[in-house]
Design an enzyme around this catalytic site. Structure first.
Site, mmCIF file in Angstrom:
data_model
loop_
_atom_site.group_PDB
_atom_site.id
_atom_site.type_symbol
_atom_site.label_atom_id
_atom_site.label_comp_id
_atom_site.label_asym_id
_atom_site.label_seq_id
_atom_site.Cartn_x
_atom_site.Cartn_y
_atom_site.Cartn_z
ATOM 1 N N ALA A 138 35.860 5.792 118.748
ATOM 2 C CA ALA A 138 35.596 5.006 117.547
ATOM 3 C C ALA A 138 35.157 5.885 116.389
ATOM 4 O O ALA A 138 35.451 5.590 115.227
ATOM 5 C CB ALA A 138 34.529 3.952 117.843
ATOM 6 N N TYR A 139 34.475 6.976 116.682
ATOM 7 C CA TYR A 139 34.038 7.896 115.625
ATOM 8 C C TYR A 139 35.254 8.463 114.895
ATOM 9 O O TYR A 139 35.309 8.463 113.668
ATOM 10 C CB TYR A 139 33.200 9.027 116.227
ATOM 11 C CG TYR A 139 32.795 10.080 115.230
ATOM 12 C CD1 TYR A 139 31.810 9.812 114.274
ATOM 13 C CD2 TYR A 139 33.385 11.341 115.242
ATOM 14 C CE1 TYR A 139 31.439 10.781 113.357
ATOM 15 C CE2 TYR A 139 33.016 12.314 114.333
ATOM 16 C CZ TYR A 139 32.040 12.033 113.396
ATOM 17 O OH TYR A 139 31.678 12.996 112.485
#
Length: 242
Positions: free
Chosen positions: A157-158
């Site tokens: 997700a980063y």
């Protein structure tokens, strides 16, 4: 003191890069609104700015992920009532837990990361745009990541949030370019001796990395009138020269 009378809001102001930017901008006379969910971190950078002789900043404890849209708007209204306008916005807040395969990425971690790194940046920018439009000139700076933006495995997700953030910044820059008031750029700090780098690469020899303070001239440039007319750019700290 080229940033005198410039009001700049910094998210993640208690973090490594956020506090570095805060000190650099305050030394040039900027009036700062320091935004962070950690009160002890806010107090630390507040004290550092006061001790350095910069203008006394405003601490604004705020949870970017937990706040609702009404709370974001209340913040914008409070700034308008007190100052009338805003000349700078630095998105320095970041959420990174660990490198994780998508197959086992927890939904809760995914949502929280996107909320802090992307959704909060959108909402905060949207509610503050009217205040920036009231300024003769203003600067918005997003913070990306040279590794995550390459869409490498395990960035999860980063990585997705940073890729999307760069796209958001580019779209916003094009939409605002015609007004010639608000410039929008993205800073890629590169490998640097920061708390986030320590978390992501705990075994790395950090003595070989540039100090966070090396970014100070770039932060000053991006909010100074010297960068007027530059918008929609991705600034790589490793290659950018002033």
């Amino acid at each position: 003191m080229s940033l005198t009378n410039q009001l700049i809001l910094i998210t993640g102001a208690g973090g490594g890069l956020g506090s570095t930017a805060a000190l650099a901008l305050a030394e040039q006379g900027a009036q700062l609104i320091l935004l962070d969910k950690s009160i002890p971190k806010l107090e630390k950078i507040y004290d550092a700015i006061v001790q350095s002789g910069g203008p006394v900043p405003v601490m604004y404890p705020f949870d970017l992920a937990g706040a609702n849209e009404m709370q974001y708007q209340e913040m914008a209204d409070a700034i308008e009532q007190r100052y009338g306008s805003l000349q700078g916005l630095l998105h320095s807040a970041v959420e990174f837990s660990a490198y994780t395969p998508l197959a086992i990425h927890k939904t809760q971690d995914w949502g929280h990361t996107l909320n802090v790194n992307l959704n909060a940046a959108f909402i905060l920018t949207r509610v503050l745009l009217p205040l920036m439009q009231k300024s003769q000139q203003a600067s918005i700076v997003f913070t990306s990541d040279s590794n995550a933006r390459q869409a490498q495995a395990y960035n999860g997700a980063y990585g997705v949030s940073k890729i999307a953030l760069e796209g958001f910044a580019k779209i916003l820059a094009e939409e605002l370019e015609a007004g010639q008031k608000i410039r929008v750029n993205t800073l890629v700090p590169g490998p640097i001796d920061s708390p986030l780098r320590k978390k992501a690469y705990p075994a790395e020899d950090k003595t070989q990395l540039p100090a966070m303070s090396s970014l100070a001239p770039i932060y000053r440039y991006l909010f100074d009138s010297a960068s007027l007319g530059m918008t929609g750019q991705i600034i790589d700290a490793n290659t950018f020269t002033l």
